[in-house]
Design a protein around this motif. Structure first.
Motif, short mmCIF file in Angstrom:
data_model
loop_
_atom_site.label_atom_id
_atom_site.label_comp_id
_atom_site.label_asym_id
_atom_site.label_seq_id
_atom_site.Cartn_x
_atom_site.Cartn_y
_atom_site.Cartn_z
N TYR A 1 -8.35 9.99 9.96
CA TYR A 1 -7.50 8.66 10.32
C TYR A 1 -6.19 9.02 11.13
N GLU B 1 -2.76 14.09 5.42
CA GLU B 1 -3.15 12.89 4.51
C GLU B 1 -3.82 12.90 3.43
N TRP C 1 -4.62 8.29 -0.72
CA TRP C 1 -5.44 7.19 -0.49
C TRP C 1 -5.92 6.36 -1.79
N PHE D 1 -9.87 1.57 2.15
CA PHE D 1 -8.80 2.50 1.59
C PHE D 1 -7.52 2.14 1.92
N SER D 2 -6.63 1.82 1.08
CA SER D 2 -5.10 1.57 1.34
C SER D 2 -4.26 3.06 1.59
N GLN D 3 -4.16 3.21 2.81
CA GLN D 3 -3.80 4.43 3.29
C GLN D 3 -2.26 4.42 3.26
N GLN D 4 -1.61 3.40 3.48
CA GLN D 4 -0.10 3.37 2.96
C GLN D 4 0.25 2.10 2.41
N CYS E 1 -12.19 6.81 10.34
CA CYS E 1 -11.50 5.48 9.72
C CYS E 1 -10.77 4.70 10.68
N ARG F 1 3.38 5.90 -2.71
CA ARG F 1 2.19 6.47 -2.30
C ARG F 1 1.16 6.22 -3.54
#
Length: 456
Positions: A242, A256, A259, A270-273, A288, A307
């Motif tokens: 991503y 990265e 997640w 995914f919740s990436q942030q 992604c 996070r």
């Protein structure tokens, strides 16, 4: 008449005696049954230390005198570990399964590796290695203790090097993802391969960018009796890729990690942030794509950027007693390596807005074995519901060295969230017309089932 009364009295005495006998039998039977109940049914709230001494045949790492780096034996000047640390536990079907990260730490001289960058600063003559292995374990469903573990590493490549005097080594932090209709998956973190696997110079051992560390996904168990050969998610290890589109500095590499996965209508996201909340969707080739970004005001007072930690699980309204379904997940924030972990609630529909954060979770922090200044460290790795007993089960590592399972009654979890008065509910509720329009818009933005992503 007197004979009738005598017989009635005799019968009453016999019934009373029988009642006492039955009561005693029931009491004894109940005690026996209680002893057979799993620990999560007996103890509504419990924090269990996991014991891997018998389950893991490689429980202890032999004391290192020398280690092989780049195919060459190298002297070790310092070594501690293994520590069984961060642990994930889920129920898959009728079984419980567990994955654990094992860590050990050692140092080698920079000068022992050909062409490794040297340092003239005092104390920086060494490379500090943080080495990890993963193990997958069967679990005793009554005690939640590991029964039999096997080391697990699906990677087939040589890792790149960061050339900074600190090197991570091995796969890290396994998340177990229960994906209905697909099976059981593992998401873990790892370095990718180097630019030139045969080279020794920093420009050759450097990571094949733009990532220096990233998540990888692999199926552990397929859904159903037989694997589906046409399922692209079952083809082996998948490199999650991503790019946010933000400009990068020259020579900068991305790391990265952390997640939070969740499954919505049979699809993986995914919740990436988390602040803002960015939701991405992976394709079977690993690409992604960002789908949604929403503000997360509930995190605005944290000491650092939140996070991710665990899979976000769907909590039905029948389980929680609330007006609507929602996802429950865990994030962490840190201040000088003092960790605080929080539950959060997320909409059960697009755009998956995070609308509530709990008080800090009541789990146990410990000092880190490698860096004593890190005095308060804990890291949840898994979250699961136990509907029969209205409990939440959290797998976590305390101080990167003590694996634990925390059991909480749902009432305890709910009490950690702020109370929302009746009539003052979130504007993004199912009953709100604007929310329904936003949800419909979000649904329309989701890719079709046939989308599998373009080639890289």
């Amino acid at each position: 008449m007197w004979e009738h009364m005598r017989r009635a009295k005799t019968i009453s005495c016999l019934l009373l005696l029988l009642a006492h006998t039955v009561t005693a039998d029931v009491k004894q039977l109940s005690s026996a049954i209680l002893g057979e109940q799993p620990i999560w049914a007996q103890n509504r709230s419990e924090d269990i230390i996991l014991d891997f001494r018998k389950a893991d045949p490689n429980f202890r790492h032999p004391s290192l005198g020398r280690v092989t780096v780049r195919g060459k034996e190298t002297k070790v000047d310092f070594h501690i570990g293994y520590y069984h640390g961060n642990v994930a536990i889920v129920r898959y079907g009728t079984d419980f399964l567990m994955a654990v990260r094992k860590m050990h730490f050692y140092k080698t001289l920079r000068s022992s590796l050909e062409n490794y960058p040297l340092s003239t600063k005092k104390g920086e003559e060494y490379i500090s290695w943080w080495s990890s292995k993963l193990a997958v374990c069967s679990v005793d469903s009554k005690t939640l203790q590991p029964v039999a573990c096997q080391d697990y590493d699906p990677r087939t490549w040589k890792e790149c090097e960061w050339s900074k005097g600190f090197e991570g080594e091995g796969p890290e932090d396994p998340r177990l993802i229960v994906w209905p209709g697909k099976g059981l998956f593992m998401l873990f973190g790892s370095k990718p391969w180097p630019k030139d696997p045969s080279g020794t110079k920093p420009e050759q051992t450097a990571c094949e960018g733009p990532w220096a560390f990233q998540p990888w996904l692999i199926q552990l168990k397929h859904y159903g009796r037989e694997p589906d050969p046409s399922d692209p998610w079952s083809k082996g290890i998948i490199r999650m890729q991503y790019l946010s589109g933000e400009p990068m500095k020259e020579g900068e590499l991305l790391k990265e990690k952390n997640w939070n996965p969740f499954v919505y209508k049979g699809r993986l996201f995914f919740s990436q942030q988390f602040n803002p909340h960015v939701v991405i969707q992976p394709h079977p080739n690993g690409t992604c794509v960002k789908l949604f970004e929403t503000p997360s005001r509930v995190f605005r007072n944290l000491t650092s950027k939140p996070r991710g930690n665990t899979q976000a699980v769907l909590v039905p309204s029948a389980f929680s007693g609330e007006a609507r379904d929602f996802y429950l997940g865990v994030v962490h924030a840190e201040n000088n390596r003092a960790y605080q972990n929080y539950f959060y609630k997320m909409q059960a529909h697009p755009p998956f807005r995070i609308y509530a954060r709990s008080k800090p979770m009541p789990i146990i922090n410990s000092k880190h074995p490698r860096n004593p200044v890190w005095t308060d460290v804990s890291f949840p790795m898994s979250l699961d519901l136990l509907p029969e007993t209205s409990q939440v089960m959290i797998g976590y590592g305390s101080g990167d060295q003590i694996p634990r399972v925390k059991l909480m009654a749902w009432s305890e979890v709910a009490a950690l969230f702020p109370h929302i008065p009746a009539g003052n509910e979130l504007v993004y509720s199912w009953r709100n017309r604007a929310a329904r329009k936003l949800t419909a818009l979000g649904e329309s933005l989701l890719p079709g089932d046939s989308l599998s992503g373009g080639e890289l």
